[in-house]
Design a protein around this motif. Structure first.
Motif: not given
Ligand SMILES: C[S@@+](CC[C@H](N)C(=O)[O-])C[C@H]1O[C@@H](n2cnc3c(N)ncnc32)[C@H](O)[C@@H]1O
Length: 278
Positions: A236-265
């Motif tokens: 979380e960070h105000p900078a991320i809130d301002r960078l809408y495209p980055l935040f949108a990309l992160v949201l799109l990636l989220e479901p994939l990241l749940e299935y990655m090995p070494y999730k803590y990374l």
């Protein structure tokens, strides 16, 4: 318990919407709550009645709500070093009508005032990294946890891929500007800062790596049985809130990241469910 004043009611409503003011913070909190709920479900399946200790509860994390949802036979102790936080947590609990919640003020760095094997579940959410000496506290938490009981910890993940990438770009390309742009550290909430000043408590002074935490828990007879990502890739960070495209990309990636090995990374912080086995 004294009746709640209109100002108190307003304050508790404000706390409930605190994170909604920022999309990244709202997402972070939602993920943390979802992960905590998953781990809770996994361990509460094993008990009908259970005693829970929430150390460093702050102004009332989501634990009383979870306990009340899962069972009316849960007995919860909320504890913190700060009287100010505990008072708010107890009034908030009263406001919400939670049952069987008790409040104890203590500095966990000085030892826990409970008998051996008193609790079925202990939660230490965003606390261990604030302690100068987490090892004696882990030992003591294990002491008051019953054999076969569970410890749920929420910890920062300093070696996460996003942080490493920022450091790499800063080192070779941007000369420290990206980090400065605040993708690294969330500024502390002002009340937390006051509490830390008042009690000489500290920021993230023990930010250990995932494997170091695992080693410490293992040495104390705690076996990791489930890992959950506690936040998104960038936290979380105000900078991320301002960078809408980055935040949108992160949201799109989220479901994939749940299935990655070494999730803590692939998250700014993670939750671990540990079981006391010896
Ligand atoms: C980052 S907050 C986490 C609050 C809550 N557990 C959550 O997840 O939202 C850290 C909390 O740990 C408490 N704390 C810090 N050092 C402590 C200590 N030595 N003993 C007890 N509580 C402590 C602080 O007062 C604060 O409420």
């Amino acid at each position: 318990m004294n009746k709640l004043s209109p100002a108190e009611k307003d304050f508790f409503k404000y706390i409930d919407t605190f994170y909604v003011r920022s999309v990244s913070a709202g997402f972070h909190l939602w993920k943390k709550e979802k992960a905590t709920k998953n781990l809770f479900r996994e361990c509460t399946n094993n008990f009908k009645k259970f005693n829970i200790l929430d150390v460093g509860c702050g102004w009332g994390s989501g634990i009383p709500k979870l306990c009340n949802e899962l069972s009316d036979e849960a007995f919860l102790v909320e504890s913190d070093i700060s009287g100010q936080f505990l008072y708010t947590a107890s009034r908030r609990s009263y406001f919400k009508g939670y049952q069987n919640v008790h409040f104890v003020r203590q500095n966990i760095q000085n030892g826990l005032a409970f008998r051996n094997e008193s609790f079925d579940i202990i939660v230490a959410s965003a606390v261990l990294e604030h302690l100068m000496e987490p090892i004696p506290v882990i030992k003591d938490l294990t002491r008051v946890l019953r054999m076969g009981g569970y410890l749920i910890v929420h910890l920062p993940s300093p070696g996460n891929i996003f942080g490493r990438l920022i450091r790499l770009v800063d080192r070779y390309i941007s000369g420290g500007r990206l980090r400065w742009f605040a993708l690294e550290d969330t500024p502390p909430e002002s009340t937390l800062e006051e509490v830390f000043k008042e009690h000489g408590a500290l920021g993230h002074v023990s930010e250990l790596s995932y494997s170091e935490w695992l080693r410490l828990f293992g040495e104390n007879g705690l076996k990791a049985i489930r890992l959950e990502r506690g936040s998104g890739l960038v936290g979380e960070h105000p900078a991320i809130d301002r960078l809408y495209p980055l935040f949108a990309l992160v949201l799109l990636l989220e479901p994939l990241l749940e299935y990655m090995p070494y999730k803590y990374l692939f998250c700014r912080d993670f939750l671990l469910l540990l079981k006391k086995e010896r």
